[in-house]
Design an enzyme around this catalytic site. Structure first.
Site, PDB file in Angstrom:
ATOM      1  N   ASP A   1      -5.565  -6.639   5.885  1.00 16.99           N
ATOM      2  CA  ASP A   1      -6.775  -5.972   5.388  1.00 16.99           C
ATOM      3  C   ASP A   1      -7.764  -7.039   4.916  1.00 16.99           C
ATOM      4  O   ASP A   1      -8.955  -7.036   5.272  1.00 16.99           O
ATOM      5  CB  ASP A   1      -6.351  -5.049   4.226  1.00 16.99           C
TER       6      ASP A   1
ATOM      7  N   ASP B   1      -2.569 -17.895   1.824  1.00 19.69           N
ATOM      8  CA  ASP B   1      -3.657 -18.626   1.149  1.00 19.69           C
ATOM      9  C   ASP B   1      -4.209 -19.711   2.068  1.00 19.69           C
ATOM     10  O   ASP B   1      -5.418 -19.910   2.178  1.00 19.69           O
ATOM     11  CB  ASP B   1      -3.211 -19.196  -0.197  1.00 19.69           C
TER      12      ASP B   1
ATOM     13  N   TYR C   1       0.825  -1.214   0.000  1.00 17.66           N
ATOM     14  CA  TYR C   1       0.000   0.000   0.000  1.00 17.66           C
ATOM     15  C   TYR C   1       0.863   1.270   0.000  1.00 17.66           C
ATOM     16  O   TYR C   1       0.378   2.340  -0.330  1.00 17.66           O
ATOM     17  CB  TYR C   1      -0.927   0.035   1.225  1.00 17.66           C
TER      18      TYR C   1
ATOM     19  N   ASP D   1     -11.370  -8.780   7.047  1.00 19.04           N
ATOM     20  CA  ASP D   1     -12.724  -8.760   6.474  1.00 19.04           C
ATOM     21  C   ASP D   1     -13.307 -10.176   6.464  1.00 19.04           C
ATOM     22  O   ASP D   1     -14.488 -10.382   6.740  1.00 19.04           O
ATOM     23  CB  ASP D   1     -12.697  -8.230   5.031  1.00 19.04           C
TER      24      ASP D   1
ATOM     25  N   LYS E   1       3.701 -14.977   2.840  1.00 17.87           N
ATOM     26  CA  LYS E   1       3.691 -15.752   1.587  1.00 17.87           C
ATOM     27  C   LYS E   1       5.159 -16.009   1.224  1.00 17.87           C
ATOM     28  O   LYS E   1       5.644 -15.639   0.158  1.00 17.87           O
ATOM     29  CB  LYS E   1       2.937 -14.957   0.498  1.00 17.87           C
TER      30      LYS E   1
HETATM   31  N1  GGG Z   1     -12.936   2.629   8.238  1.00 15.87           N
HETATM   32  C1  GGG Z   1     -12.102   2.022   7.302  1.00 15.87           C
HETATM   33  C2  GGG Z   1     -12.191   2.606   5.925  1.00 15.87           C
HETATM   34  O1  GGG Z   1     -12.620   3.709   5.733  1.00 15.87           O
HETATM   35  N2  GGG Z   1     -11.757   1.816   4.973  1.00 15.87           N
HETATM   36  C3  GGG Z   1     -11.624   2.223   3.604  1.00 15.87           C
HETATM   37  C4  GGG Z   1     -10.182   2.103   3.190  1.00 15.87           C
HETATM   38  O2  GGG Z   1      -9.598   3.040   2.745  1.00 15.87           O
HETATM   39  N3  GGG Z   1      -9.603   0.916   3.352  1.00 15.87           N
HETATM   40  C5  GGG Z   1      -8.259   0.638   3.058  1.00 15.87           C
HETATM   41  C6  GGG Z   1      -7.480   0.280   4.293  1.00 15.87           C
HETATM   42  O3  GGG Z   1      -8.053   0.134   5.374  1.00 15.87           O
HETATM   43  O4  GGG Z   1      -6.252   0.166   4.193  1.00 15.87           O
END
Ligand code: GGG
Length: 351
Positions: A243, A219, A142, A247, A187
């Site tokens: 990330d 994985d 990122y 989820d 990984k």
């Molecule tokens: N509250 C989390 C949010 O707004 N997520 C959107 C986002 O930018 N996600 C990418 C990340 O969390 O790195």
């Protein structure tokens, strides 16, 4: 006591969920004699609209003048293809980087109150679930070099030993306070950064003889989370893997609308639900405010050292669920669906 809180509602449902969270904080303040003073700031799409940039300098200055940051969510289709402009998400990433918030704690807890009625996995996760995912938050793909031309694009994953060491120590120290089991997810069969990650965790491990360190490829970890989530206690992983896996873990507990997070640095913390801005349901009273409300409980615990007040909020959430209050994401077919505001009201009444 007085506490200064920067508030960034952001975009989409960010507004609704943070309004409910402030309602809860105000009631806690009244009950325990604290004065929470809020200063609103802009980031994400709302900031692009107003200032042309996803993270105005003024927002950083506001955060630096406060004790902690409460954050909603950013993003939305409106800002997806703005040429030459930041995307809203860049504002959030820069905020984490600028404030040095490298350790992201993402607890995935299944509430007993939801176990039997959870729309997804409540029926099969016997005895509850309590996993803590530690996501490295200011490194990795990122933040690596990026390059785009019309038919080619590149993202680079980079990690330094220092970045891995500091998150590894957080992982081991957190595992020490829990069951003493740390799963490092990488990984390493493919990525150089993951080989350095694994080597660094191995090197640090002897300093924590009371923690059992396991390694797992990402994985496999994604599969194991679905297959047998209860084998995990603390998971430490790099930015993008964390990330994605958090989820996934959220859906095992019932809904992404339930998972809070704390982004911690050496002397500041930012607290946000793990979910995004959900533009499809924004402004309709459908969002679940629990993730944001539980994030504020993490703020009380980690930034303000108010564990009793934090526990009061956690218990109030459980009581609201036990009373049968359900936003649409956690409601069974024939259950009454409450609005965002109704959920906030019932939690406030349960404090
Ligand atoms: N509250 C989390 C949010 O707004 N997520 C959107 C986002 O930018 N996600 C990418 C990340 O969390 O790195």
């Amino acid at each position: 006591m007085d506490f200064k809180i920067a508030v960034i509602k952001g975009d989409g449902i960010g507004h609704e969920i943070i309004d409910e969270t402030i309602k809860i904080l105000n009631k806690i303040g009244k009950k325990y004699g604290h004065n929470f003073k809020y200063t609103e700031a802009l980031a994400g799409g709302a900031a692009i609209d107003k200032t042309g940039t996803a993270l105005p300098e003024e927002t950083l200055n506001i955060c630096r003048g406060t004790d902690a940051l409460l954050f909603g969510a950013v993003g939305g289709p409106k800002w997806d293809n703005l040429p030459g402009r930041d995307r809203p998400e860049q504002g959030l990433l820069k905020l984490r980087k600028e404030l040095g918030l490298y350790a992201n704690l993402r607890p995935a807890v299944m509430f007993d109150e939801l176990r039997r009625s959870c729309p997804l996995r409540g029926d099969i996760v016997e005895g509850g679930l309590d996993i803590l995912i530690i996501r490295e938050l200011t490194g990795g793909i990122y933040f690596g070099k990026k390059y785009t031309e019309s038919d080619k694009a590149e993202d680079t994953m980079e990690y330094s030993r220092h970045e891995i060491e500091r998150i590894a120590h957080i992982g081991f120290q957190t595992a020490q306070k829990r069951k003493g089991i740390l799963t490092s997810v990488d990984k390493a069969n493919v990525l150089e950064t993951s080989r350095l990650w694994r080597k660094t965790f191995e090197e640090i491990s002897p300093g924590y003889p009371d923690v059992t360190l396991n390694h797992m490829y990402v994985d496999n970890a994604a599969m194991q989370l679905v297959y047998n989530p209860k084998q995990f206690d603390v998971i430490a992983t790099e930015n993008m893997f964390g990330d994605i896996l958090s989820d996934e873990a959220a859906m095992i507990t019932g809904s992404i609308g339930l998972l809070p997070s704390a982004a911690l640095g050496n002397n500041y913390g930012m607290y946000e639900p793990i979910h995004g801005s959900a533009p499809d349901i924004a402004g309709q009273g459908k969002a679940n405010p629990i993730a944001a409300i539980l994030s504020s409980a993490m703020m009380l615990k980690y930034s303000f050292n108010l564990p009793e007040e934090a526990e009061n909020i956690e218990n109030a959430v459980k009581k609201a669920l036990a009373k049968g209050c359900r936003t649409s994401d956690i409601a069974m077919k024939n259950e009454k669906v409450s609005t965002t505001e109704e959920m906030g009201d019932i939690i406030a009444l349960s404090l």
